[in-house]
Structure formats: C-alpha cells, structure tokens
Design a protein around this motif. Structure first.
Motif, PDB file in Angstrom:
ATOM      1  N   SER A  43      51.043  45.965  44.470  1.00 42.53           N
ATOM      2  CA  SER A  43      50.671  47.345  44.160  1.00 42.53           C
ATOM      3  C   SER A  43      49.075  47.394  44.532  1.00 42.53           C
ATOM      4  O   SER A  43      48.513  46.529  44.382  1.00 42.53           O
ATOM      5  N   THR A  44      48.726  48.554  45.043  1.00 42.43           N
ATOM      6  CA  THR A  44      47.290  48.928  45.015  1.00 42.43           C
ATOM      7  C   THR A  44      46.707  49.363  43.803  1.00 42.43           C
ATOM      8  O   THR A  44      45.631  49.950  43.836  1.00 42.43           O
ATOM      9  N   GLY A  45      47.441  49.720  42.764  1.00 40.57           N
ATOM     10  CA  GLY A  45      47.001  50.218  41.626  1.00 40.57           C
ATOM     11  C   GLY A  45      46.602  49.111  40.487  1.00 40.57           C
ATOM     12  O   GLY A  45      46.414  48.006  41.101  1.00 40.57           O
ATOM     13  N   TRP A  46      46.350  49.262  39.240  1.00 37.29           N
ATOM     14  CA  TRP A  46      45.866  48.309  38.332  1.00 37.29           C
ATOM     15  C   TRP A  46      47.120  47.082  38.272  1.00 37.29           C
ATOM     16  O   TRP A  46      48.199  47.483  38.571  1.00 37.29           O
ATOM     17  N   VAL A  47      46.525  46.285  38.002  1.00 34.45           N
ATOM     18  CA  VAL A  47      47.377  44.897  37.522  1.00 34.45           C
ATOM     19  C   VAL A  47      47.037  44.213  36.272  1.00 34.45           C
ATOM     20  O   VAL A  47      45.878  44.397  35.919  1.00 34.45           O
ATOM     21  N   ALA A  48      47.779  43.576  35.486  1.00 33.31           N
ATOM     22  CA  ALA A  48      47.368  43.051  34.262  1.00 33.31           C
ATOM     23  C   ALA A  48      48.356  41.895  33.818  1.00 33.31           C
ATOM     24  O   ALA A  48      49.416  41.717  34.297  1.00 33.31           O
ATOM     25  N   VAL A  49      47.705  41.022  33.199  1.00 31.68           N
ATOM     26  CA  VAL A  49      48.321  39.889  32.499  1.00 31.68           C
ATOM     27  C   VAL A  49      47.772  39.836  30.881  1.00 31.68           C
ATOM     28  O   VAL A  49      46.985  40.119  30.782  1.00 31.68           O
ATOM     29  N   GLY A  50      48.898  39.697  30.199  1.00 34.89           N
ATOM     30  CA  GLY A  50      48.699  39.629  28.687  1.00 34.89           C
ATOM     31  C   GLY A  50      49.272  38.389  28.160  1.00 34.89           C
ATOM     32  O   GLY A  50      50.130  37.874  28.478  1.00 34.89           O
ATOM     33  N   PHE A  51      48.429  38.027  27.044  1.00 38.77           N
ATOM     34  CA  PHE A  51      48.750  36.528  26.386  1.00 38.77           C
ATOM     35  C   PHE A  51      49.213  37.077  25.126  1.00 38.77           C
ATOM     36  O   PHE A  51      48.502  37.710  24.441  1.00 38.77           O
ATOM     37  N   SER A  56      56.549  41.152  21.419  1.00 34.84           N
ATOM     38  CA  SER A  56      56.290  42.630  21.576  1.00 34.84           C
ATOM     39  C   SER A  56      55.181  42.629  22.385  1.00 34.84           C
ATOM     40  O   SER A  56      54.090  41.789  22.303  1.00 34.84           O
ATOM     41  N   ILE A  57      54.988  43.659  23.017  1.00 36.80           N
ATOM     42  CA  ILE A  57      53.608  43.871  23.556  1.00 36.80           C
ATOM     43  C   ILE A  57      52.597  44.250  22.720  1.00 36.80           C
ATOM     44  O   ILE A  57      51.352  43.887  23.115  1.00 36.80           O
ATOM     45  N   TRP A 136      52.736  38.985  29.528  1.00 34.51           N
ATOM     46  CA  TRP A 136      53.244  40.126  30.143  1.00 34.51           C
ATOM     47  C   TRP A 136      52.663  40.169  31.461  1.00 34.51           C
ATOM     48  O   TRP A 136      51.447  40.118  31.699  1.00 34.51           O
ATOM     49  N   LEU A 137      53.570  40.324  32.348  1.00 30.66           N
ATOM     50  CA  LEU A 137      52.683  40.747  33.801  1.00 30.66           C
ATOM     51  C   LEU A 137      53.100  42.294  33.958  1.00 30.66           C
ATOM     52  O   LEU A 137      54.242  42.728  33.932  1.00 30.66           O
ATOM     53  N   ALA A 138      52.308  43.076  34.400  1.00 31.20           N
ATOM     54  CA  ALA A 138      52.342  44.447  34.715  1.00 31.20           C
ATOM     55  C   ALA A 138      51.648  44.909  35.991  1.00 31.20           C
ATOM     56  O   ALA A 138      50.508  44.180  36.100  1.00 31.20           O
ATOM     57  N   TYR A 139      52.200  46.055  36.548  1.00 32.38           N
ATOM     58  CA  TYR A 139      51.279  46.705  37.426  1.00 32.38           C
ATOM     59  C   TYR A 139      51.843  48.323  37.589  1.00 32.38           C
ATOM     60  O   TYR A 139      52.680  48.528  36.793  1.00 32.38           O
ATOM     61  N   LEU A 154      58.367  40.261  30.615  1.00 32.88           N
ATOM     62  CA  LEU A 154      57.707  39.217  29.594  1.00 32.88           C
ATOM     63  C   LEU A 154      58.240  37.936  30.256  1.00 32.88           C
ATOM     64  O   LEU A 154      59.437  37.732  30.460  1.00 32.88           O
ATOM     65  N   ARG A 155      57.443  36.875  30.295  1.00 31.15           N
ATOM     66  CA  ARG A 155      57.898  35.496  30.355  1.00 31.15           C
ATOM     67  C   ARG A 155      57.184  34.471  29.659  1.00 31.15           C
ATOM     68  O   ARG A 155      55.963  34.779  29.115  1.00 31.15           O
TER      69      ARG A 155
END
Length: 159
Positions: A43-51, A56-57, A136-139, A154-155
């Motif tokens: 994607s050319t939008g935002w990218v995120a990783v969460g710990f 739950s997010i 959490w991996l998201a875009y 979620l992984r």
C-alpha cells in the motif's frame, strides 16, 4: 582457533528474523538495548505494527507511519479503545522509537525504526530477545491515521 571462537562470541551480532504473511513483511534485529524493525505492506497509505501480550487490539503499542513526497512520518501510539490510538505523548509518556526512515516503491510502503526493548511505562512492552509477543500488522490506502485499515491481522512471534 580458540581466540577466533571467543572473539566471535563476544561480538556476535543478532541475526535478523522475519515474518512474511498476507502481503506483510516484518523483519527485526536485536541489539543490546533496542530492536531495529522494518515493516512493509502492499500500500502507499499508512502502515502499522503493534505490540501486545493480548489478543485484542486495545492496549496495543502501535507504531504507525506513512511516506509523503519522500518524507517519513511515524508515531508511537497506544490503542486505548477501538478506533482510538493517540500518540503516547498525549498520554504523558515519552515515545520509545528512534532512527526512523522509510520509503515507497512499486506500490508498497516500508517503515524502518528502532524501539527500546526495556519496559519503562504502561504503554510499552518488554521486547527482550526470545520473548513471545503478539503483533498486529495493518495498512490503509490513505495516509490519514484516522482512516480505517484495509487489512489488519494478528500474529504471534518470538522476538
């Protein structure tokens, strides 16, 4: 020969670990007090990783960023509720990320950053080598942090 083995053990650099799943590529390398992280998504939008230690997010330490006109924008955030992820500074905590870079190439965005491994507040997690943690991996298709994710998964990984 013994000296070469001892020298190698004393100055051994952690190897890079990698998770590739559903278009995401997450790579991380441990150093003494921090982890160097790279997250890429199609994607050319935002990218995120969460710990997080939860499934739950909510209560996730989210690192979210985008690239615009070659400039990289990244925030250290904390998910307080569904759709609510203020920067940690707004919650009276100092950000734990540094060495930020990134880029866009052929429809993908890559963010690179380092994050300290030691837990010093309630908005970040212990990221010691060998720990299991959920990520959490998201875009999104948009650079707007308030724009909903196009994909979020979620992984569990072993740091």
């Amino acid at each position: 020969m013994k000296h070469l083995i001892l020298f190698s053990l004393l100055f051994m650099i952690s190897s890079t670990k990698k998770l590739e799943t559903e278009g995401f590529v997450l790579e991380w390398t441990h150093y003494k007090h921090h982890i160097q992280v790279s997250i890429s998504a199609p994607s050319t939008g935002w990218v995120a990783v969460g710990f997080t230690t939860e499934s739950s997010i909510v209560n996730t330490n989210l690192i979210q960023g985008y690239v615009s006109d070659g400039e990289v924008f990244v925030q250290d955030q904390f998910v307080t509720d569904l759709g609510e992820h203020p920067p940690v500074e707004a919650l009276a905590v100092a950000p734990r990320i540094f060495d930020i870079s990134g880029g866009e190439n052929k429809g993908s965005t890559t963010l690179n950053f380092s994050i300290y491994t030691k837990k010093v507040d309630n908005l970040h997690y212990e990221l010691a080598e060998g720990n299991k943690i959920n990520v959490w991996l998201a875009y999104s298709e948009s650079d707007d942090f308030d724009h909903h994710s196009r994909k979020r998964i979620l992984r569990q990984i072993t740091l």
